[in-house]
Design an enzyme around this catalytic site. Sequence first.
Site, mmCIF file in Angstrom:
data_model
loop_
_atom_site.group_PDB
_atom_site.id
_atom_site.type_symbol
_atom_site.label_atom_id
_atom_site.label_comp_id
_atom_site.label_asym_id
_atom_site.label_seq_id
_atom_site.Cartn_x
_atom_site.Cartn_y
_atom_site.Cartn_z
ATOM 1 N N ASP A 131 97.038 40.555 25.879
ATOM 2 C CA ASP A 131 96.052 40.588 26.960
ATOM 3 C C ASP A 131 96.769 40.499 28.316
ATOM 4 O OD1 ASP A 131 93.451 40.681 27.884
ATOM 5 O OD2 ASP A 131 93.003 38.569 27.485
ATOM 6 N N ASP A 136 98.546 44.997 33.151
ATOM 7 C CA ASP A 136 97.704 44.567 34.265
ATOM 8 C C ASP A 136 98.371 44.956 35.579
ATOM 9 O OD1 ASP A 136 96.242 43.212 36.205
ATOM 10 O OD2 ASP A 136 95.739 41.578 34.828
ATOM 11 N N GLU A 153 94.397 48.432 33.475
ATOM 12 C CA GLU A 153 93.539 47.765 34.457
ATOM 13 C C GLU A 153 94.174 47.937 35.823
ATOM 14 O OE1 GLU A 153 92.195 43.744 33.534
ATOM 15 O OE2 GLU A 153 92.233 43.252 35.665
ATOM 16 N N GLY A 172 85.631 39.291 30.351
ATOM 17 C CA GLY A 172 84.736 38.218 30.792
ATOM 18 C C GLY A 172 83.476 38.157 29.960
ATOM 19 N N THR A 202 82.331 35.828 28.106
ATOM 20 C CA THR A 202 81.730 34.513 27.869
ATOM 21 C C THR A 202 80.519 34.294 28.780
ATOM 22 O OG1 THR A 202 83.797 33.538 27.138
ATOM 23 C CG2 THR A 202 82.150 32.020 28.023
HETATM 24 ZN ZN LIG Z 1 90.446 39.906 30.822
#
Ligand SMILES: [Zn+2]
Length: 295
Positions: free
Chosen positions: A74, A96, A126, A200, A202
């Site tokens: 991640d 990222d 991203e 995101g 959650t």
């Molecule tokens: Zn993330």
Amino acid sequence: MMRHAQEHGYAVPALNVVDDLSLRAVVAAARRLASPVIVQASVKTARAIGVDLLTRMFETASAAAGVPIALHLDHCPDEGLIREVVEAGWSSVLFDASSLDYDEAVTRTRRVVDYAHAHGVDVESEIENIVGVEDGVGSDSLVHSYSPERLVEAAEKTGADLLAPQLGTQHGQYTRRPRLLPERVHDIRRLTDRPIVLHGGTGLTGDQFRAFIEAGISKINVSTALKRSYMGSALESLREAEAGDVWDPPVLFRAIETSVEQTVGEHIAMFGAGGWAVDSASACSAGGRMQGRRR
Ligand SMILES: [Zn+2]
């Protein structure tokens, strides 16, 4: 896995693990509900456990899952760590580049994609920053945002496999009501068939997840909900140990595994990902082929 999810209208749960207990809990839930899943590690977790040990833990834990399970790194801005996990045979990485300006983000992502593809590893890209800080990576404000056209242009230039755009969600716990952007998924999907990832995950409701999946999301990341489940169950178990003055670590391990497994199961159900009779699943780090049909 992404193509299968796109064809059958569900999202693959991508679940952040922090150790062997959470890893086993994810695999147990995937097996029980017959759901393909992606096991994810943050840069912090990969460094804390070490790439070699984490890779072996994953291979051992996922071997008997009976469903395809992938191993994904991640949010990683560090090309050195990306090379390490690519060489260790992980399925995919998120490069990222969200802190970089557009041209630099495209150039660096292109370099990562070329390297990863040469080793059969997929890349999630991203270039817009998703709000919120997760395991020390990220920012609390929007710095880079682009039009769907510019995002797809970047994807074509870099050759990235999966896209992680801003969709109104944020990392961590919500501090205010989010303005969710499922229509943005729709707009991007009109321009490309590359799978789109929701970060995101959650704190959203089942209806909100469904709206995103209907708009075309095929991977949903869940980290904070699992951490809360992990730590909350640990706290409860430790309080019981203290109250009874009985200090037996396996009791703690079981409490954590049971709780995390249940939380993962709830997300598998919300994402419509379970219930596959899998014809051929090689749960290896290169990613199994998903050829299942609904049971
Ligand atoms: Zn993330």
